[in-house]
Design an enzyme around this catalytic site. Structure first.
Site, PDB file in Angstrom:
ATOM      1  N   ASP A  72       0.813  -1.215   0.000  1.00 42.43           N
ATOM      2  CA  ASP A  72       0.000   0.000   0.000  1.00 42.43           C
ATOM      3  C   ASP A  72       0.846   1.264   0.000  1.00 42.43           C
ATOM      4  OD1 ASP A  72       0.925  -0.361   2.659  1.00 42.43           O
ATOM      5  OD2 ASP A  72      -0.984  -1.210   3.269  1.00 42.43           O
ATOM      6  N   ASP A 141      -7.591  -3.995  14.583  1.00 40.53           N
ATOM      7  CA  ASP A 141      -8.948  -4.372  14.188  1.00 40.53           C
ATOM      8  C   ASP A 141      -8.960  -5.497  13.162  1.00 40.53           C
ATOM      9  OD1 ASP A 141      -8.023  -3.073  11.954  1.00 40.53           O
ATOM     10  OD2 ASP A 141      -9.527  -1.477  11.983  1.00 40.53           O
ATOM     11  N   HIS A 143      -7.241  -5.735  10.287  1.00 38.51           N
ATOM     12  CA  HIS A 143      -7.071  -5.432   8.866  1.00 38.51           C
ATOM     13  C   HIS A 143      -5.691  -5.862   8.369  1.00 38.51           C
ATOM     14  CE1 HIS A 143      -5.277  -1.531  10.357  1.00 38.51           C
ATOM     15  NE2 HIS A 143      -4.459  -1.767   9.335  1.00 38.51           N
ATOM     16  N   GLU A 148      -9.610  -2.468   5.660  1.00 41.23           N
ATOM     17  CA  GLU A 148     -10.240  -2.233   6.953  1.00 41.23           C
ATOM     18  C   GLU A 148     -11.446  -3.157   7.149  1.00 41.23           C
ATOM     19  OE1 GLU A 148      -8.700  -0.248   8.847  1.00 41.23           O
ATOM     20  OE2 GLU A 148      -8.047   1.586   7.882  1.00 41.23           O
TER      21      GLU A 148
END
Length: 263
Positions: A72, A141, A143, A148
Site C-alpha cells: 500500500d 482491528d 485489517h 479495513e
C-alpha cells in the site's frame, strides 16, 4: 493455517527472515525466473527487514533476482516524504540490499488517475507471474494491508478510506498529530493478497491479541479481514506470546505442539 508462536518480537523477526531466505534460496531465482515477494510497511516488519539485511550482507541471501510488490501507499504523500511508504522501504530495506530498482513496485500515491494506477498494479503482478510469498502485518482491528473491517474478501487493488482507529494508530509516525495523517490510501485487496502462493502475517504485542483471536478461532468474516487466511492453503501467522493472549489455552498448546519441530 500454520501458527508459529515465538517468545518475543525479536524471535518473530528472526524466524520470518530465515523463512524468507529459505523460500528464495530454495526457489533459485534467475533473471528470467525471479522470485516475487509481497512486502509490508509499519513497525512490525522492521525487525525482519533488519535480519534480512544482515543475511544479505553475510552472503546468505541475494535479492538480485527478486521482484517486490508493496502492499500500500498513502494518497497525497510524495515519495520523498519521510512518512511515505516509498521512503520507508528504501530507508529501512531497499537501500541496504542488492535488489535492482527496476524490480521494485510501490503504488503511486501521487497519481492523478487512481483507477488506472490500481489496474496497472494488478496487471504488473499478473505479468510477473503472481506473488510467491506475500508478507503482511495486521492491525488491531484485524485489517491486512489497508483492508479495513467490512472490506470485501474478493477486493482487488483500490482506493481505501482509512478508519479513525487506523489513523490514530498511524499518528505515532506523524508526531502524534492526527491532522497530519492521510485519510486515504491505495492498497492491494484481500483477494490480491490471498491469490499469492503463500501468505505470511506477522503479529507482535498484546494489542494484536483480539485480531489473532478472530483470525484464528473466529469464523471467516469481512469484519476481520485477517480471517481470510483461514481459506488459504498455505497461510502462516508468525506471532509472539503476548499476541496470543486472547486465544484459548488449547489453541496455543495445539500450535506449539504441531510446530515444535517445524521450520
Amino acid at each position: 493455517m500454520r501458527v508459529i508462536i515465538k517468545d518475543d518480537k525479536q524471535q518473530v523477526a528472526e524466524w520470518a527472515a530465515q523463512y524468507v531466505a529459505y523460500k528464495i534460496n530454495h526457489f533459485r531465482p534467475s533473471p528470467k525466473r525471479p522470485f516475487v515477494l509481497g512486502l509490508p510497511t509499519g513497525s512490525t516488519p522492521l525487525g525482519m527487514y533488519a535480519e534480512l539485511i544482515k543475511l544479505n550482507k553475510a552472503g546468505k541471501i541475494s535479492f538480485e533476482n527478486v521482484v517486490t510488490f508493496n502492499m500500500d501507499e498513502y494518497i497525497g504523500l510524495e515519495p520523498s516524504h519521510p512518512q511515505s511508504y516509498h521512503y520507508f522501504m528504501f530507508e529501512n530495506f531497499f537501500n541496504h540490499i542488492d535488489i535492482q530498482h527496476k524490480n521494485i513496485h510501490i503504488l503511486d500515491g501521487m497519481t492523478k488517475d487512481f483507477a488506472k494506477e490500481c489496474r496497472s498494479y494488478e496487471l504488473a503482478i499478473k505479468e510477473a507471474g503472481g506473488v510467491h510469498l506475500f508478507i503482511g502485518g495486521v492491525g488491531e482491528d484485524g485489517h491486512i494491508a489497508f483492508n479495513e473491517p467490512f472490506s470485501s474478501l474478493c477486493s482487488r487493488t483500490r482506493v481505501k478510506t482509512l478508519t479513525e482507529s487506523t489513523i490514530k494508530a498511524n499518528s505515532r509516525f506523524f508526531d502524534g498529530d492526527l491532522s497530519k495523517v492521510p485519510t486515504m490510501a491505495l492498497t492491494v485487496g484481500v483477494a490480491t493478497i490471498t491469490e499469492a502462493e503463500e501468505v505470511m502475517i506477522l503479529a507482535t504485542g498484546a494489542n494484536k491479541a483480539q485480531a489473532l483471536k478472530h483470525g484464528i478461532e473466529g469464523g471467516v468474516s469481512h469484519v476481520w479481514t485477517i480471517s481470510a487466511l483461514q481459506c488459504h492453503p498455505h497461510g502462516i501467522i508468525v506471532c509472539d506470546k503476548p499476541a496470543t493472549g486472547a486465544l484459548q489455552e488449547a489453541t496455543v498448546n495445539y500450535f506449539l505442539d504441531v510446530e515444535r519441530n517445524n521450520f
